[in-house]
Design a protein around this motif. Structure first.
Motif, PDB file in Angstrom:
ATOM      1  N   THR A 217      -0.468   6.935   4.190  1.00  0.00           N
ATOM      2  CA  THR A 217      -1.478   6.752   2.473  1.00  0.00           C
ATOM      3  C   THR A 217      -2.008   8.134   2.247  1.00  0.00           C
ATOM      4  OG1 THR A 217      -2.582   5.378   3.357  1.00  0.00           O
ATOM      5  CG2 THR A 217       0.607   5.446   2.327  1.00  0.00           C
TER       6      THR A 217
ATOM      7  N   ALA B 181      -7.841   6.898   7.136  1.00  0.00           N
ATOM      8  CA  ALA B 181      -8.455   5.122   7.555  1.00  0.00           C
ATOM      9  C   ALA B 181     -10.018   5.909   8.205  1.00  0.00           C
ATOM     10  CB  ALA B 181      -7.892   4.438   7.982  1.00  0.00           C
TER      11      ALA B 181
ATOM     12  N   ARG C  91     -20.040   2.545   0.674  1.00  0.00           N
ATOM     13  CA  ARG C  91     -19.345   1.739  -0.280  1.00  0.00           C
ATOM     14  C   ARG C  91     -19.993   0.605  -1.181  1.00  0.00           C
ATOM     15  NH1 ARG C  91     -13.526   0.961   0.485  1.00  0.00           N
ATOM     16  NH2 ARG C  91     -12.596  -1.024   0.040  1.00  0.00           N
TER      17      ARG C  91
ATOM     18  N   PRO D 101     -13.816  -5.432  -0.883  1.00  0.00           N
ATOM     19  CA  PRO D 101     -12.794  -5.983   0.353  1.00  0.00           C
ATOM     20  C   PRO D 101     -12.077  -5.101   0.519  1.00  0.00           C
ATOM     21  CG  PRO D 101     -12.383  -7.144  -1.581  1.00  0.00           C
ATOM     22  CD  PRO D 101     -13.263  -6.110  -1.906  1.00  0.00           C
TER      23      PRO D 101
ATOM     24  N   ILE E 264      -9.811  -3.341   3.361  1.00  0.00           N
ATOM     25  CA  ILE E 264      -7.545  -3.998   4.230  1.00  0.00           C
ATOM     26  C   ILE E 264      -7.699  -3.578   5.313  1.00  0.00           C
ATOM     27  CG2 ILE E 264      -5.850  -3.061   3.918  1.00  0.00           C
ATOM     28  CD1 ILE E 264      -5.930  -1.425   1.824  1.00  0.00           C
TER      29      ILE E 264
ATOM     30  N   SER F 207      -9.811 -14.426   0.390  1.00  0.00           N
ATOM     31  CA  SER F 207      -7.850 -13.560   0.503  1.00  0.00           C
ATOM     32  C   SER F 207      -8.193 -12.122   1.647  1.00  0.00           C
ATOM     33  CB  SER F 207      -7.109 -13.016  -0.642  1.00  0.00           C
ATOM     34  OG  SER F 207      -8.197 -12.214  -1.568  1.00  0.00           O
TER      35      SER F 207
ATOM     36  N   ALA G 142      -6.818  -8.610   2.563  1.00  0.00           N
ATOM     37  CA  ALA G 142      -5.160  -7.613   1.933  1.00  0.00           C
ATOM     38  C   ALA G 142      -5.049  -7.145   3.010  1.00  0.00           C
ATOM     39  CB  ALA G 142      -5.836  -6.736   1.395  1.00  0.00           C
TER      40      ALA G 142
ATOM     41  N   ARG H  19      -2.149  -4.607   5.740  1.00  0.00           N
ATOM     42  CA  ARG H  19      -0.884  -3.612   5.820  1.00  0.00           C
ATOM     43  C   ARG H  19      -0.188  -3.024   7.355  1.00  0.00           C
ATOM     44  NH1 ARG H  19      -2.066   2.621   5.279  1.00  0.00           N
ATOM     45  NH2 ARG H  19      -0.091   2.456   5.100  1.00  0.00           N
TER      46      ARG H  19
ATOM     47  N   VAL I  22      -8.769  -0.675   7.693  1.00  0.00           N
ATOM     48  CA  VAL I  22      -8.413   0.221   6.958  1.00  0.00           C
ATOM     49  C   VAL I  22      -9.109   0.730   6.064  1.00  0.00           C
ATOM     50  CG1 VAL I  22      -6.738   1.006   8.962  1.00  0.00           C
ATOM     51  CG2 VAL I  22      -6.012  -0.159   6.548  1.00  0.00           C
ATOM     52  N   PRO I  23     -10.048   1.064   5.542  1.00  0.00           N
ATOM     53  CA  PRO I  23     -10.912   1.678   3.924  1.00  0.00           C
ATOM     54  C   PRO I  23      -9.703   2.915   4.068  1.00  0.00           C
ATOM     55  CG  PRO I  23     -12.337   1.396   5.581  1.00  0.00           C
ATOM     56  CD  PRO I  23     -11.608   1.133   6.536  1.00  0.00           C
ATOM     57  N   SER I  24      -9.966   4.291   2.760  1.00  0.00           N
ATOM     58  CA  SER I  24      -9.750   5.426   2.520  1.00  0.00           C
ATOM     59  C   SER I  24     -11.231   6.456   3.651  1.00  0.00           C
ATOM     60  CB  SER I  24      -9.833   5.868   1.725  1.00  0.00           C
ATOM     61  OG  SER I  24     -10.703   5.740   0.486  1.00  0.00           O
TER      62      SER I  24
ATOM     63  N   GLU J  33      -2.966   6.152  -2.046  1.00  0.00           N
ATOM     64  CA  GLU J  33      -3.328   5.141  -1.059  1.00  0.00           C
ATOM     65  C   GLU J  33      -1.588   4.037  -1.439  1.00  0.00           C
ATOM     66  OE1 GLU J  33      -4.991   6.426  -3.643  1.00  0.00           O
ATOM     67  OE2 GLU J  33      -7.084   6.413  -2.917  1.00  0.00           O
ATOM     68  N   SER J  34      -2.415   3.480  -0.566  1.00  0.00           N
ATOM     69  CA  SER J  34      -0.765   2.362  -1.059  1.00  0.00           C
ATOM     70  C   SER J  34      -0.839   1.299  -2.256  1.00  0.00           C
ATOM     71  CB  SER J  34      -0.688   0.894   0.577  1.00  0.00           C
ATOM     72  OG  SER J  34      -2.307   0.794   0.061  1.00  0.00           O
TER      73      SER J  34
ATOM     74  N   ILE K  11      -1.333  -1.912  -3.486  1.00  0.00           N
ATOM     75  CA  ILE K  11      -1.360  -4.140  -3.628  1.00  0.00           C
ATOM     76  C   ILE K  11      -1.550  -4.626  -4.714  1.00  0.00           C
ATOM     77  CG2 ILE K  11      -3.260  -5.250  -2.822  1.00  0.00           C
ATOM     78  CD1 ILE K  11      -4.698  -2.256  -2.927  1.00  0.00           C
TER      79      ILE K  11
ATOM     80  N   ARG L  61      -2.330  -2.163  -7.807  1.00  0.00           N
ATOM     81  CA  ARG L  61      -3.015  -1.169  -7.561  1.00  0.00           C
ATOM     82  C   ARG L  61      -1.689   0.258  -7.274  1.00  0.00           C
ATOM     83  NH1 ARG L  61      -6.727   1.231  -2.758  1.00  0.00           N
ATOM     84  NH2 ARG L  61      -4.837   1.364  -1.455  1.00  0.00           N
TER      85      ARG L  61
END
Ligand code: TXA
Ligand code: MG
Length: 326
Positions: free
Chosen positions: A32, A35, A55, A60, A62, A114, A116, A118, A138-140, A177-178, A180, A192
């Motif tokens: 995508t 990361a 940030r 949160p 991923i 929760s 997230a 991937r 794995v944030p951008s 990006e992915s 969500i 998203r």
């Protein structure tokens, strides 16, 4: 700190995995966008991610794992529809929000129950996560004010001096990006839209809830004003008209267009992005960075049909233009 771009040899991937294990951050390619990784179970390392990216601390992260059987290590349970989505789209550009397992610290989820998760569909990413032997956030790999990076060079532009290594895997294949999906709700909720389309989700699990994409003026904004055209007959003429109005005010502008429309714009400045919505998505963030680098005052982006990746493109362009649709 000196930031080095490393080719993705086995040795360099091993080197980066050791740095992750030592609590350091490493940037790496995914299909995508690039990361910024840290071991997800290492709260101190995760804190550094927020610092390095500037940030907001309420956003949160991923978590990525290397294979399907590792998902259950980071979540409490996998509902039936989530399992269908996992089987159909992972590894790939889908992120699922599920109940988090206790191993995932508050620093990752900002206190939410929760998480997230991937599985990147990229050999370098998978190898790195496997060798790290733990889930990896794995944030951008951009700073908060920049577009998601689709090249190692973009990461270097944003994070130079702040991290040790960037693994170079060439251009991110998808470029946005992915998608969500919160799989805890019934029907599941699309949070998203990204690399996996809403149509694809519906084909797999039937009904999904979608949230209206709002045009918040937050997150990445290019320096240039972004105008986004609706998609209709006469779109290219309208774009030419707006371009000419802008340049008549002694401002500079550039048009983002599909190859097939190139000739409609004569000798006006254009960035062509290929001949499909996939190509448009693949190149969008790179041309926005280019527009910033070339100091354009305005960027006029062609509109697309809300079909396939068109929907994900529209969501991003609405946000980037602050809802300024021409
Ligand atoms: O394609 C991608 O997902 C890329 C690659 C690098 O993995 N990563 C990415 O991360 O886009 P980031 O940090 O730029 O965006 C993550 C988004 C944020 O909007 C965040 O609010 C949301 O995911 N998110 C993370 N954890 C969540 C959770 N538990 N519940 C709801 N949203 C969550
Ligand atoms: Mg991001």
């Amino acid at each position: 700190m000196n930031t080095e771009i490393l080719s993705s040899t086995d040795l360099n991937i091993m080197r980066c995995a050791s740095r992750l294990k030592a609590g350091e951050l490493v940037a790496f390619p995914t299909e995508t966008v690039y990361a910024l990784g840290a071991i997800a179970t290492d709260a101190q390392a995760v804190k550094k991610v927020y610092e390095v990216k500037s940030r907001p601390t309420d956003k949160p992260l991923i978590v990525a794992v290397a294979k399907k059987s590792d998902i259950q290590k980071v979540v409490k349970s996998i509902p039936k529809k989530a399992q269908i989505l996992i089987d159909r789209f992972m590894p790939g550009a889908l992120t699922l929000v599920l109940d988090r397992a206790d191993v995932i610290p508050d620093e990752v989820t900002v206190g939410s129950e929760s998480v997230a998760v991937r599985i990147p569909d990229n050999a370098v990413a998978k190898k790195l996560i496997e060798l790290a032997g733990a889930p990896v956030v794995v944030p951008s790999a951009n700073t908060a004010d920049k577009a998601s990076p689709t090249l190692a060079a973009h990461v270097k532009d944003d994070l130079d001096g702040k991290i040790e290594y960037i693994l170079d895997g060439g251009a991110s294949e998808i470029g946005i990006e992915s998608t969500i999906v919160d799989a805890r709700t019934e029907p599941p909720t699309v949070l998203r839209v990204g690399g996996v389309t809403v149509e694809q989700l519906k084909q797999a699990i039937g009904e999904v809830k979608t949230l209206r994409q709002d045009a918040r003026l937050s997150g990445y904004m290019p320096n240039a004003e972004v105008l986004f055209s609706a998609y209709y007959d006469g779109m290219t003429e309208n774009i030419c008209k707006r371009y000419d109005e802008i340049t008549a005010q002694q401002k500079t502008a550039v048009i983002i267009c599909l190859d097939g429309n190139r000739d409609c714009y004569g000798d006006r400045n254009v960035y062509t992005v290929g001949d499909s919505y996939e190509a448009y998505a693949h190149n969008l963030f790179a041309v926005l960075r280019k527009a910033d680098g070339e100091h354009y005052d305005a960027v006029i982006a062609e509109g697309v049909n809300p079909e396939g990746l068109g929907e994900s493109l529209i969501a991003r362009l609405i946000k980037l233009s602050g809802g300024m649709i021409i």
